[in-house]
Design a protein around this motif. Structure first.
Motif, PDB file in Angstrom:
ATOM      1  N   ASN A  25       6.543  -0.507   7.501  1.00  0.00           N
ATOM      2  CA  ASN A  25       6.496   0.782   6.828  1.00  0.00           C
ATOM      3  C   ASN A  25       7.882   1.184   6.357  1.00  0.00           C
ATOM      4  O   ASN A  25       8.869   1.045   7.091  1.00  0.00           O
ATOM      5  CB  ASN A  25       5.952   1.861   7.757  1.00  0.00           C
ATOM      6  N   ARG A  28       1.468   5.386   0.124  1.00  0.00           N
ATOM      7  CA  ARG A  28       0.876   6.580   0.694  1.00  0.00           C
ATOM      8  C   ARG A  28       1.780   7.780   0.469  1.00  0.00           C
ATOM      9  O   ARG A  28       3.000   7.654   0.415  1.00  0.00           O
ATOM     10  CB  ARG A  28       0.647   6.419   2.205  1.00  0.00           C
ATOM     11  N   TRP A  29       1.159   8.927   0.359  1.00  0.00           N
ATOM     12  CA  TRP A  29       1.865  10.199   0.402  1.00  0.00           C
ATOM     13  C   TRP A  29       1.469  10.938   1.671  1.00  0.00           C
ATOM     14  O   TRP A  29       0.280  11.069   1.976  1.00  0.00           O
ATOM     15  CB  TRP A  29       1.537  11.072  -0.813  1.00  0.00           C
ATOM     16  N   TYR A  30       2.461  11.386   2.407  1.00  0.00           N
ATOM     17  CA  TYR A  30       2.280  12.210   3.583  1.00  0.00           C
ATOM     18  C   TYR A  30       2.935  13.564   3.339  1.00  0.00           C
ATOM     19  O   TYR A  30       3.780  13.713   2.458  1.00  0.00           O
ATOM     20  CB  TYR A  30       2.916  11.568   4.822  1.00  0.00           C
ATOM     21  N   THR A  35      -3.983   1.290  -2.461  1.00  0.00           N
ATOM     22  CA  THR A  35      -3.654  -0.075  -2.101  1.00  0.00           C
ATOM     23  C   THR A  35      -3.169  -0.847  -3.317  1.00  0.00           C
ATOM     24  O   THR A  35      -3.234  -0.379  -4.457  1.00  0.00           O
ATOM     25  CB  THR A  35      -4.862  -0.794  -1.496  1.00  0.00           C
ATOM     26  N   SER A  81      -3.593   7.728  -0.382  1.00  0.00           N
ATOM     27  CA  SER A  81      -3.116   6.357  -0.325  1.00  0.00           C
ATOM     28  C   SER A  81      -3.728   5.565  -1.464  1.00  0.00           C
ATOM     29  O   SER A  81      -4.813   5.889  -1.955  1.00  0.00           O
ATOM     30  CB  SER A  81      -3.443   5.697   1.018  1.00  0.00           C
ATOM     31  N   THR A  90       0.860  -1.167   0.000  1.00  0.00           N
ATOM     32  CA  THR A  90       0.000   0.000   0.000  1.00  0.00           C
ATOM     33  C   THR A  90       0.903   1.225   0.000  1.00  0.00           C
ATOM     34  O   THR A  90       1.802   1.341   0.838  1.00  0.00           O
ATOM     35  CB  THR A  90      -0.918   0.012   1.226  1.00  0.00           C
ATOM     36  N   TYR A 147      -8.207   9.991  -0.178  1.00  0.00           N
ATOM     37  CA  TYR A 147      -7.600  11.304  -0.120  1.00  0.00           C
ATOM     38  C   TYR A 147      -7.995  12.031   1.150  1.00  0.00           C
ATOM     39  O   TYR A 147      -9.095  11.844   1.673  1.00  0.00           O
ATOM     40  CB  TYR A 147      -8.039  12.176  -1.300  1.00  0.00           C
ATOM     41  N   ARG A 187      -1.594  12.571   6.323  1.00  0.00           N
ATOM     42  CA  ARG A 187      -1.700  11.662   5.199  1.00  0.00           C
ATOM     43  C   ARG A 187      -2.475  12.338   4.090  1.00  0.00           C
ATOM     44  O   ARG A 187      -3.630  12.726   4.270  1.00  0.00           O
ATOM     45  CB  ARG A 187      -2.375  10.348   5.596  1.00  0.00           C
TER      46      ARG A 187
END
Length: 117
Positions: free
Chosen positions: A105, A35-37, A52, A50, A33, A59, A47
């Motif tokens: 992660n 993600r952009w943070y 998957t 994301s 999965t 969003y 966050r």
């Protein structure tokens, strides 16, 4: 260990666009999965989006309608297309990979996005 490398950040005027890329090493990208943070000075990490391995997307309310997350499994890369950028989007943007089989992660080094005239 998965290596993540972000690119595409920079200085852009309000209303402009940027496309961030996150390239992942290894051959297990499709199992993650992604993600952009983002984190602005003095603010909590947020966050942004994301996606998957199955393509489900989520969003943050603050970016809905303006940002688009996508992934290219063949290139082991996840993207964040950012349109209609606002000064409040200014932050360091981090790529994150969650490898579900081990609940591990992985984080990229971050790329600076500055929205200013």
């Amino acid at each position: 260990q998965v290596q993540l490398v972000e690119s595409g950040g920079g200085l852009v005027q309000p209303g402009g666009s940027l496309r961030l890329s996150c390239a992942a090493s290894g051959s297990i990208f499709s199992l993650n999965t992604m993600r952009w943070y983002r984190q602005a000075p003095g603010k909590q990490r947020e966050r942004v989006a994301s996606i998957t391995s199955g393509g489900s997307i989520n969003y943050a309310d603050s970016v809905k309608g303006r940002f688009t997350i996508s992934r290219d499994n063949a290139k082991n890369t996840v993207y964040l297309q950012m349109d209609s950028l606002k000064p409040e989007d200014t932050a360091v943007y981090y790529c994150n990979a969650l490898f579900l089989p081990t609940l591990t992660n992985y984080w990229g080094q971050g790329t600076q996005v500055t929205v200013s005239s």
